[in-house]
Design a protein around this motif. Sequence first.
Motif, PDB file in Angstrom:
ATOM      1  N   UNK A   1      43.532  27.159  40.743  1.00 21.85           N
ATOM      2  CA  UNK A   1      43.805  28.344  39.927  1.00 21.85           C
ATOM      3  C   UNK A   1      43.116  28.246  38.573  1.00 21.85           C
ATOM      4  N   UNK A   2      43.113  27.051  37.973  1.00 22.60           N
ATOM      5  CA  UNK A   2      42.419  26.869  36.697  1.00 22.60           C
ATOM      6  C   UNK A   2      40.927  27.150  36.858  1.00 22.60           C
ATOM      7  N   UNK A   3      40.365  26.604  37.951  1.00 19.67           N
ATOM      8  CA  UNK A   3      38.935  26.798  38.188  1.00 19.67           C
ATOM      9  C   UNK A   3      38.613  28.248  38.508  1.00 19.67           C
ATOM     10  N   UNK A   4      39.535  28.952  39.181  1.00 17.00           N
ATOM     11  CA  UNK A   4      39.279  30.350  39.554  1.00 17.00           C
ATOM     12  C   UNK A   4      39.064  31.226  38.328  1.00 17.00           C
ATOM     13  N   UNK A   5      39.831  30.997  37.266  1.00 13.88           N
ATOM     14  CA  UNK A   5      39.662  31.782  36.043  1.00 13.88           C
ATOM     15  C   UNK A   5      38.252  31.609  35.493  1.00 13.88           C
ATOM     16  N   UNK A   6      37.792  30.362  35.459  1.00 12.85           N
ATOM     17  CA  UNK A   6      36.436  30.111  34.968  1.00 12.85           C
ATOM     18  C   UNK A   6      35.386  30.669  35.928  1.00 12.85           C
ATOM     19  N   UNK A   7      35.667  30.621  37.245  1.00 16.63           N
ATOM     20  CA  UNK A   7      34.730  31.169  38.232  1.00 16.63           C
ATOM     21  C   UNK A   7      34.535  32.667  38.052  1.00 16.63           C
ATOM     22  N   UNK A   8      35.638  33.370  37.837  1.00 15.84           N
ATOM     23  CA  UNK A   8      35.628  34.834  37.914  1.00 15.84           C
ATOM     24  C   UNK A   8      35.302  35.524  36.590  1.00 15.84           C
ATOM     25  N   UNK A   9      35.609  34.861  35.470  1.00 12.79           N
ATOM     26  CA  UNK A   9      35.527  35.549  34.187  1.00 12.79           C
ATOM     27  C   UNK A   9      34.302  35.128  33.386  1.00 12.79           C
ATOM     28  N   UNK A  10      33.789  36.059  32.611  1.00 12.75           N
ATOM     29  CA  UNK A  10      32.713  35.745  31.676  1.00 12.75           C
ATOM     30  C   UNK A  10      33.266  34.881  30.546  1.00 12.75           C
ATOM     31  N   UNK A  11      32.385  34.236  29.810  1.00 14.22           N
ATOM     32  CA  UNK A  11      32.810  33.404  28.672  1.00 14.22           C
ATOM     33  C   UNK A  11      33.712  34.175  27.723  1.00 14.22           C
ATOM     34  N   UNK A  12      33.351  35.422  27.454  1.00 11.67           N
ATOM     35  CA  UNK A  12      34.093  36.204  26.460  1.00 11.67           C
ATOM     36  C   UNK A  12      35.497  36.568  26.930  1.00 11.67           C
ATOM     37  N   UNK A  13      35.761  36.514  28.258  1.00 14.39           N
ATOM     38  CA  UNK A  13      37.075  36.881  28.778  1.00 14.39           C
ATOM     39  C   UNK A  13      37.954  35.673  29.114  1.00 14.39           C
ATOM     40  N   UNK A  14      37.449  34.468  28.934  1.00 13.34           N
ATOM     41  CA  UNK A  14      38.191  33.309  29.439  1.00 13.34           C
ATOM     42  C   UNK A  14      39.488  33.051  28.681  1.00 13.34           C
ATOM     43  N   UNK A  15      39.454  33.147  27.372  1.00 13.94           N
ATOM     44  CA  UNK A  15      40.709  32.986  26.626  1.00 13.94           C
ATOM     45  C   UNK A  15      41.720  34.019  27.091  1.00 13.94           C
ATOM     46  N   UNK A  16      41.261  35.255  27.237  1.00 15.77           N
ATOM     47  CA  UNK A  16      42.113  36.347  27.723  1.00 15.77           C
ATOM     48  C   UNK A  16      42.689  36.005  29.099  1.00 15.77           C
ATOM     49  N   UNK A  17      41.828  35.480  30.002  1.00 13.85           N
ATOM     50  CA  UNK A  17      42.263  35.152  31.351  1.00 13.85           C
ATOM     51  C   UNK A  17      43.304  34.053  31.379  1.00 13.85           C
ATOM     52  N   UNK A  18      43.085  32.986  30.616  1.00 17.06           N
ATOM     53  CA  UNK A  18      44.058  31.896  30.594  1.00 17.06           C
ATOM     54  C   UNK A  18      45.366  32.331  29.938  1.00 17.06           C
ATOM     55  N   UNK A  19      45.285  33.256  29.003  1.00 12.62           N
ATOM     56  CA  UNK A  19      46.500  33.745  28.352  1.00 12.62           C
ATOM     57  C   UNK A  19      47.302  34.626  29.309  1.00 12.62           C
ATOM     58  N   UNK A  20      46.628  35.459  30.109  1.00 13.69           N
ATOM     59  CA  UNK A  20      47.337  36.248  31.126  1.00 13.69           C
ATOM     60  C   UNK A  20      48.024  35.305  32.109  1.00 13.69           C
ATOM     61  N   UNK A  21      47.328  34.256  32.498  1.00 12.10           N
ATOM     62  CA  UNK A  21      47.924  33.246  33.375  1.00 12.10           C
ATOM     63  C   UNK A  21      49.180  32.664  32.731  1.00 12.10           C
ATOM     64  N   UNK A  22      49.111  32.392  31.440  1.00 12.08           N
ATOM     65  CA  UNK A  22      50.259  31.841  30.715  1.00 12.08           C
ATOM     66  C   UNK A  22      51.413  32.836  30.671  1.00 12.08           C
ATOM     67  N   UNK A  23      51.097  34.116  30.544  1.00  7.62           N
ATOM     68  CA  UNK A  23      52.128  35.157  30.559  1.00  7.62           C
ATOM     69  C   UNK A  23      52.907  35.113  31.871  1.00  7.62           C
ATOM     70  N   UNK A  24      52.203  34.996  32.982  1.00  7.88           N
ATOM     71  CA  UNK A  24      52.855  34.936  34.284  1.00  7.88           C
ATOM     72  C   UNK A  24      53.655  33.640  34.432  1.00  7.88           C
ATOM     73  N   UNK A  25      53.106  32.537  33.940  1.00 12.55           N
ATOM     74  CA  UNK A  25      53.821  31.260  33.976  1.00 12.55           C
ATOM     75  C   UNK A  25      55.129  31.366  33.194  1.00 12.55           C
TER      76      UNK A  25
END
Length: 455
Positions: free
Chosen positions: A124-148
């Motif tokens: 799951x950690x790798x999927x965020x980096x796979x799917x998102x551009x550099x500019x969206x990665x902080x956003x992506x990991x934060x959404x993941x944290x919201x669900x967690x």
Amino acid sequence: MKKRTLSFWEIWNMSFGFLGIQFGFALQGGFMSRIFQTLGADEHSIPLLWIAAPLTGLLVQPIIGYMSDRTWHSRLGRRRPYFLIGAILSSLALFFVPFSSALWIAAGFLWILDASINISMEPFRALVADKLTESQRTYGFVVQTLIIGIGTWIASNLPWMVSQIGVSDSAASGIIPDSVKVAFAIGAFVFLISILYTIFTTTEYPPEDMEEFKREKAKKNQFIPDILNNIGNMPLTMKKLGVIQFFSWFAFFTMWSLANPALTEHVFNTPAPVQSAFDMTNTIQAQAFDVANTAFQKSSNLVGSAMGVYGLSSMVFALLLVLYTSKRNINRKYVHMFSLMVGGLGFILMYFTTPENLKWCFVLIGFAWGSILSMPYAMLSSSVDPNKMGMFMGIFNMFIVIPQIIAALGGINFVSGLLGEESINAMTVAGISLIIAGLCNLLITNKNAISYQSE
């Protein structure tokens, strides 16, 4: 390959499986020590019983990361096959854990459970980096944290919730109460369903050069040499983040393993009764044991419920970051430093709190938890080779599990013992450790890791 910008709901769907993963982790973190105590473990032996968890992470995550980097399935893609396998195994383990009849069985189930959760979590950690551009990665990991955060709060309250609808907290000596069994069964169901949701709603990018990918995959397995080579050549920023992770995860392992005995004893004044201290052949003594055991089980529900608050506050913290990072960059270094130090204060205040105010300590801890689940990974993903993202995420997990292994092998007991014999001293140690972790953020100097700079 040029990646497109994803919408909030696309990022939500690809991260939704973490709801189930966190159900598993929250039930494990909040209630395994309670299960161990119910089965007769004393407070000082509990960290060692937990050693299965970090050991499995140390072994499983680099292997799964390496394998998922080299996997491509025509229907399930690169990371999703591992989500599915881990979900099935984790759900089975979650269901059977509270039916353990002896300490060694519970410890064995913890080993299976943690290994299975790690199989799902690392990709799951790798999927965020796979799917998102550099500019969206902080956003992506934060959404993941919201669900967690959502998962942590709900799962931590499950035993209390089911006891409120009439499921019993009482049980004979050495038997796990029905409220815990029902809660773990619900967790098993949610784990599987949430992972399946992500599998069916998310696609993955294929390798950019499929022929080269196949040639690389066909080469003789170089897992051990590759792992050792990448450990030896890890980026400097990754090493610095490792120092922060060491003190962060020492603190949270201390909480997961010892919060229940420390808080039931110090805050609620209802320590787990020791059966050998009662004459169970004497009716009055047996009744006294049952009264003390039921009080311990009920206060354990309340400790678990209070712990769930850190998931709720991490969710609020993540939501604020989602709203902010959807439009702007943030200074990851200072956000992480501030959050960890606030969490450290929450642990230290446990020494002085009351049952009514315990939840506020966990509110502060939630800021640290929300940051731990997002900022280090956002900083790391900007510092490593994207073609080896799974492997580096797995190697990075070493900085999570090694402090937990040290803590389990006596580190917690030794350091907290320096402060005295009271069980609550373990929470003070956790607080000091988090504050040190926060200050270590001053080591981070890589500008791209601190805040992604678009070209």
